[in-house]
Enzyme design. Structure first.
Site, PDB file in Angstrom:
ATOM      1  N   GLU B 138      -5.373  -8.113 -31.225  1.00  0.00           N
ATOM      2  CA  GLU B 138      -6.089  -7.056 -30.534  1.00  0.00           C
ATOM      3  C   GLU B 138      -5.919  -5.670 -31.168  1.00  0.00           C
ATOM      4  O   GLU B 138      -6.883  -4.943 -31.392  1.00  0.00           O
ATOM      5  CB  GLU B 138      -5.562  -7.045 -29.090  1.00  0.00           C
ATOM      6  CG  GLU B 138      -6.171  -6.037 -28.182  1.00  0.00           C
ATOM      7  CD  GLU B 138      -5.713  -6.267 -26.745  1.00  0.00           C
ATOM      8  OE1 GLU B 138      -6.050  -5.447 -25.907  1.00  0.00           O
ATOM      9  OE2 GLU B 138      -5.019  -7.267 -26.454  1.00  0.00           O
ATOM     10  N   SER B 192      -8.385  -1.794 -19.155  1.00  0.00           N
ATOM     11  CA  SER B 192      -7.831  -2.069 -17.825  1.00  0.00           C
ATOM     12  C   SER B 192      -6.450  -1.419 -17.736  1.00  0.00           C
ATOM     13  O   SER B 192      -6.095  -0.767 -16.775  1.00  0.00           O
ATOM     14  CB  SER B 192      -7.684  -3.568 -17.610  1.00  0.00           C
ATOM     15  OG  SER B 192      -8.866  -4.226 -17.955  1.00  0.00           O
ATOM     16  N   SER B 195      -2.884   1.174 -23.991  1.00  0.00           N
ATOM     17  CA  SER B 195      -1.991   1.010 -25.135  1.00  0.00           C
ATOM     18  C   SER B 195      -2.028   2.273 -25.967  1.00  0.00           C
ATOM     19  O   SER B 195      -3.097   2.853 -26.153  1.00  0.00           O
ATOM     20  CB  SER B 195      -2.421  -0.171 -26.002  1.00  0.00           C
ATOM     21  OG  SER B 195      -1.836  -1.359 -25.538  1.00  0.00           O
ATOM     22  N   ARG B 207       2.595   0.159 -32.068  1.00  0.00           N
ATOM     23  CA  ARG B 207       2.339   0.448 -30.664  1.00  0.00           C
ATOM     24  C   ARG B 207       3.550   1.212 -30.157  1.00  0.00           C
ATOM     25  O   ARG B 207       4.661   0.698 -30.186  1.00  0.00           O
ATOM     26  CB  ARG B 207       2.174  -0.849 -29.874  1.00  0.00           C
ATOM     27  CG  ARG B 207       1.852  -0.639 -28.396  1.00  0.00           C
ATOM     28  CD  ARG B 207       1.738  -1.988 -27.686  1.00  0.00           C
ATOM     29  NE  ARG B 207       1.145  -1.868 -26.360  1.00  0.00           N
ATOM     30  CZ  ARG B 207       1.841  -1.669 -25.252  1.00  0.00           C
ATOM     31  NH1 ARG B 207       3.147  -1.527 -25.300  1.00  0.00           N
ATOM     32  NH2 ARG B 207       1.230  -1.594 -24.072  1.00  0.00           N
TER      33      ARG B 207
END
Lengths: 790, 370
Positions: B138, B192, B195, B207
């Site tokens: 992702e 939703s 990140s 991240r």
């Protein structure tokens, strides 16, 4: 940020129907001064300074010049009135504020106070009421400054103030040892919103951040979502709910974990994410739980970001969102663990609810002391009563304090309303006469834990000691009554003491963490506090006097018999004498029974009862080897009991040390505890011994034998809270040996204490349960000599 | 981009990002089809192309964002139009069924997919659609797609922009921003959940944080509080509401600024803090609640982003993700919050294709597929 709610609504919610028990709640109002009040969202905290007049036993030497008669006692005991300073903090629900203010006004006499310091979100709303009721001028103080000031104060003065919360663990509270340097730290105050404050020193702190998502968000959103109005009811709903039906988890998106990022499937990906897509009804419980997680996690994340950015590892949480609620303490702890991978621990405070009130009070006190100092210069007043509290050490009074969660007004409001009783939570702190500091010889003061056994962790030991203290209660009451034969109300007071202490024991049975870690020391100290509370300052004074008198008569004989021996035998005889002397201890039940029934139980008999070598713990050979080497520079000796112990046990050994060329510092209790010899008593005893012994005499005159007070009034010993003078002396004299004597000081406490210098811990185990636990029998000997590792 | 001419994947070219709430689909429509190719083009492929390009809505929930279409775009040596389509994740089974009905599997296409759904629905794609998904990470896709699209030109206009004078309706301007040298960059992807990535170069990113308070939280709380059915409806309500009726401001507590800590009176002290009082709960409107929810979630994301930017020492923060779609309110709030709390040091940037970078990254995955 301020919790400022439920305060409004005028007077209609006020409950005036209650009557207050005057002896128990707003105590010592007669001399109260310097008021402060912290009015929060639902609770009011009142603080004041007062003086407590209570009895203290004093000893005074007779004038012995010339004739000395056989039947004249050694010294005179008198009971005097002494005035000590005490801080009172009382917490109650805002609904009772009017009743409480009326009560305070009615009982407030003899006060010069004209101003009340006020803080908290409700301070301005209640300003008029305060001024009208108390006739005091309201002086508002900044909330956050008060909070920080209060936090510094409790962290410095209350051991076991901070704790880590571990759900389902035994115990759930893990208390932290007080670090000598409390700065820097992060305080996260979760009121309606969240404030994050970095505290660097007493006067330097900064609000480095905050968030609007706090306790008010939980309450406000929770009320909207669940139609439940009260904060604590919302928490109860949350504790029953399942957040997974409302939240979108990682596994709801991935079907499992997101492995490459190390995100587990149970992790919340989107709070309330399921309610965005699923067309269904959600239970109140589940929504409340989801909300609680959302807010706790958000706060935890911010806290971690700030802790990391400012490189801080001590993070304390407070505010009404936390305030003793296991549910929120757990979710915050969980969140902090998650975000820091365990590197930072969430810390909570036992007296968190009082911080604002304490801080506001201290502000007032500082201002007064500045004023008084100016006055002093003009009038040259010798003492300034109750000057700046920051210049003293303070101690939590176990007799007058409620303890954590034993009574918590905000915990179970429903139950309380039903039962109709009004609950108050109290904290009382005594000003200690001496300023207390660490023993400089501790190897690592930050990891030093005085107590050998934590009874909160050990259920069996807890059960034993609680029962043991309960069984001993009759004897203590009897002793207390007997110590005051001339006072008619002694029996009545002793019964009050019995009730109070029994109640404390019951509280501790129910909530062992009420006053921090439960230890034999805390049980003993609580008993001393309760005895003092009912004016039994020194129940053993006459017994100590009689025994001291008796022992002095044998001193020369004992010294002579030891002096006849060759060097090696003499060393052993001295150690044996010290151990035998230590068996005379009114603190231990087994011994006090023997002493009460058989006064002939003498010094020699004690020696015969002693365990033969090898002892239970026996490093005597190592000690002897060491004695064959060069003398110690200076020995610090923490002494134990009066009578035979100090006179026939300790002094002959002290004499030997002096003869070897070692200076000796004798440290004794500042105030009475059981039959322990006090500093004042020891001064008289030493004087008398010096009169008949040239070695002791020359030691005193040449200042090679020095008496100091420990700063303590406990049968145990906390090496992190010792008189500042003692610490200075230890440094000046280059002390290289510490001797700790007796069960209370060397077994219940300090058994594992590690020092920078040589140490000798010796005691006779006079409790069969403890002896058995250590693998021995009653009257087993512990002789633990240790050298610092190089 | 270096194109390997030798072996091109067969049409149709798709990139798919299956999120928790939305599926984002990128479709490359070749416009350089030769007559020969046209002849060879099988019926099913033609039908898919026609279906996708001749409609702007699919079923009741699928939508093609025509304003985002990249026209005359070159990809893998082919010229074509890049289409951007989205539909709710809960309609994915319908989509798979349609793939089945249109004989998608006979085309031997490579279907690159990313997002959690690529894993969760892999089985369904195989068993129902007879399709083998090529799963892509992702965040890899997000970064890849973002760096691909942020090139200065988007049908002649700028892809990247910012708001000037965000909180002054009269003076507020949407300004183009040149992101030619994008590194280092903090990327805040608000789907939703959220990140946050720090991107240091094309292949070097990490991240740094994330939060569960994201777009899903906004919509979830809004539908519970107001009964609204869609993101658009929630935003519509929020645009009409007044959050200060639900929120407690600093001035509500201190009567003005909290000077000791330099907190302005207008700052929110407690989100929904006024809602603890019954009379205020009774007085608040659904629009106010929607607005308060939006402001709460947006500010929280802004604050966390700001903290991460400070801690990573990055001044440019680009916000992406479908939470920002038609959500100028949030973008302006983020712009202002970042500027105010960083004393002008940090800048909030936005991209036109806000929610589609993961899908674009997945499409670029075609390059790696043999």
């Amino acid at each position: 940020m301020a919790a400022c709610s439920r305060i409004g609504g005028g007077g209609h919610s006020m409950d005036k129907s209650i009557t207050l028990p005057p002896d128990e709640i707003f105590r010592n109002l007669e001399n109260a001064k310097r008021f402060a009040i912290d009015i929060g969202g639902s609770l009011t905290k009142l603080a004041y300074y007062s003086t407590v007049q209570h009895k203290v036993a004093k000893v005074r030497s007779f004038d012995h010049t010339g004739k000395e008669t056989e039947d004249e006692p050694l010294y005179e005991i008198s009971v005097q009135e002494e005035i000590t300073a005490r801080l009172h903090f009382i917490k109650f629900e805002n609904a009772y504020i009017e009743t409480c203010l009326d009560f305070v006004k009615d009982h407030l006499v003899n006060t010069e106070t004209k101003v009340i310091k006020a803080t908290g979100g409700g301070a301005h709303k209640f300003k008029d009421l305060l001024e009208k009721k108390l006739k005091l001028k309201v002086d508002k103080e900044d909330e956050m400054s008060c909070l920080i000031k209060g936090c510094n104060f409790v962290l410095k003065n209350i051991p076991h103030e901070a704790f880590v919360y571990v759900k389902h663990a035994e115990p759930e509270f893990r208390f932290q040892t007080t670090h000598p340097d409390i700065f820097p730290y992060l305080l996260i105050n979760i009121g309606s919103g969240v404030s994050i404050v970095k505290v660097e020193s007493e006067d330097k702190f900064e609000r480095i951040g905050g968030s609007s998502i706090g306790g008010g968000t939980f309450w406000g959103l929770g009320a909207l979502l669940t139609k439940t109005k009260r904060f604590d009811e919302l928490l109860q709903l949350a504790s029953r709910g399942q957040h997974t039906s409302v939240d979108m988890l990682v596994k709801d998106i991935y079907g499992g974990a997101y492995g490459s990022l190390g995100l587990t499937g149970d992790l919340i990906a989107s709070s309330f994410g399921k309610s965005a897509t699923a067309d269904k009804e959600f239970s109140k419980e589940d929504m409340a739980k989801s909300l609680l997680h959302m807010i706790s996690n958000d706060i935890g994340q911010l806290a971690c970001l700030y802790a990391k950015l400012h490189n801080l590892s001590r993070v304390y949480f407070g505010g009404f969102f936390i305030r003793g609620h296991p549910v929120t303490m757990h979710t915050i702890t969980y969140s902090i663990n998650f975000f820091t991978k365990g590197e930072v621990q969430a810390l909570f405070l036992r007296h968190e609810g009082y911080l604002g009130a304490i801080g506001a009070f201290l502000k007032g006190a500082e201002e007064d002391s500045k004023f008084e100092l100016q006055g002093r210069r003009l009038r040259s007043v010798v003492s300034v009563p109750g000057a700046d509290p920051n210049q003293y050490s303070w101690g939590e009074n176990y007799a007058g304090s409620s303890g954590l969660m034993s009574v918590s007004p905000d915990m179970f409001p429903m139950q309380r309303t039903r039962s109709g009783t009004l609950q108050f939570d109290m904290l009382e702190m005594d000003r200690l006469e001496r300023q207390l500091v660490n023993l400089p010889l501790l190897l690592d003061s930050s990891s030093y834990i005085p107590d050998t056994m934590d009874l909160t962790e050990d259920a069996m030991a807890r059960e034993y000691w609680l029962s043991c203290f309960e069984e001993a209660l009759d004897g203590v009451v009897k002793r207390a009554v007997a110590s005051q034969p001339d006072l008619q109300d002694a029996r009545e007071r002793a019964e009050k003491f019995r009730l109070k202490y029994r109640h404390k024991l019951q509280t501790l049975r129910h909530q062992p963490c009420a006053y921090g870690s439960l230890t034999v020391r805390s049980l003993l100290d609580t008993r001393e506090h309760c005895l003092n509370e009912f004016n039994f300052p020194d129940p053993y004074s006459q017994i100590k006097q009689r025994e001291n008198d008796l022992a002095l008569r044998y001193f020369q004989k004992v010294v002579r018999s030891v002096e006849m021996l060759n060097w090696e035998d003499r060393q052993f005889a001295l150690v044996k004498g010290l151990l035998a002397g230590n068996m005379f201890d009114w603190g231990a039940k087994a011994v006090s029974d023997v002493l009460e029934t058989d006064p002939a139980f003498g010094f020699d008999e004690a020696k015969r009862q002693l365990q033969e070598r090898p002892w239970l713990v026996d490093s005597y050979s190592k000690w002897i080897e060491r004695l064959k080497g060069p003398p110690h520079k200076c020995a610090l000796f923490f002494v134990d009991n009066s009578g035979i112990d100090i006179i026939l046990g300790v002094f002959p050994l002290v004499r030997e040390l002096l003869c070897r060329g070692t200076e000796v510092v004798l440290a004794s209790n500042s105030g009475p505890a059981l039959n322990d010899v006090t500093y004042n008593e020891l001064q008289i005893l030493t004087e008398r011994i010096a009169a008949m012994d040239s070695v002791i005499h020359s030691g005193i005159t040449k200042e090679r034998l020095i008496l100091v007070q420990s700063g303590s009034s406990s049968p145990c010993l906390d090496l992190s809270r010792l008189d500042k003078g003692l610490a200075t002396l230890v440094r000046e004299r280059h002390t290289d040996l510490v001797v700790i004597e007796g069960m209370g000081r060397a077994i219940h406490t300090n058994y594992y204490a590690v020092l920078r210098c040589e140490s000798l811990k010796l005691a006779v185990i006079k409790n069969s349960w403890l002896a058995e636990r250590l693998g021995g029998k009653i009257y087993s000997v512990v002789f633990k000599y240790e050298q610092p590792s190089k | 981009m270096k194109i390997k001419d030798a072996k091109k994947p067969s049409f149709p070219w798709f990139g798919m990002d299956i999120g928790g709430t939305l599926v984002k689909l990128v479709y490359f429509e070749p416009i350089d089809i030769s007559a020969e190719e046209e002849q060879e083009e099988v019926e099913s492929l033609k039908s898919i192309r026609k279906y996708l390009t001749s409609n702007v809505a699919y079923g009741s929930t699928g939508i093609r964002d025509t304003h985002l279409e990249l026209k005359n775009h070159t990809l893998l040596g082919r010229r074509g139009n890049l289409h951007f389509i989205r539909f709710p994740t809960h309609d994915l089974p319908t989509f798979i069924q349609m793939g089945h009905d249109k004989n998608f599997s006979t085309l031997h296409t490579v279907l690159c997919a990313t997002g959690g759904g690529a894993y969760k629905f892999e089985q369904e794609f195989r068993t129902i659609g007879n399709l083998q998904l090529h799963k892509k990470d992702e965040l890899d896709c997000l970064v890849k797609g973002l760096l691909y699209i942020d090139s200065p030109s988007f049908n002649g206009q700028a892809e990247c922009y910012y708001y000037e004078n965000a909180m002054e309706p009269e003076k507020c301007r949407k300004m183009p921003y040149n992101l030619e040298d994008p590194y280092p960059l903090l990327v805040v992807n608000i789907g939703s959940g959220v990140s946050i990535l720090a991107v240091y170069s094309k292949d070097n990113y990490k991240r740094v944080s994330g939060t569960s308070l994201g777009g899903g939280t906004f919509l979830g709380l809004c539908s519970l509080l107001t009964g609204c059915d869609s993101f658009e409806e929630a935003l519509e309500m929020a645009s009409k509401g007044d959050s200060t009726r639900a929120d407690k401001l600093v001035k509500d507590i201190y009567g003005g600024h909290y000077e000791r800590f330099d907190l302005p009176g207008w700052a929110v002290a407690s989100s929904f803090g006024n809602m603890i009082h019954k009379e205020k709960r009774d007085a608040v409107s659904k629009e106010d609640l929607a607005r308060a929810t939006l402001v709460t979630i947006t500010n929280n994301i802004g604050w966390i982003a700001k903290m991460c930017a400070v801690s990573e020492k990055i001044d440019r923060v680009v916000f992406v993700g479908n939470f920002l779609r038609v959500n100028t309110l949030s973008m302006k709030l983020l712009s202002d919050a970042l500027k105010y709390w960083s004393h002008g040091q940090q800048k909030a940037l936005f991209l036109e294709h806000e929610g589609y970078f993961g899908a674009v990254g997945a499409l670029l995955g075609l390059l790696d597929v043999d």
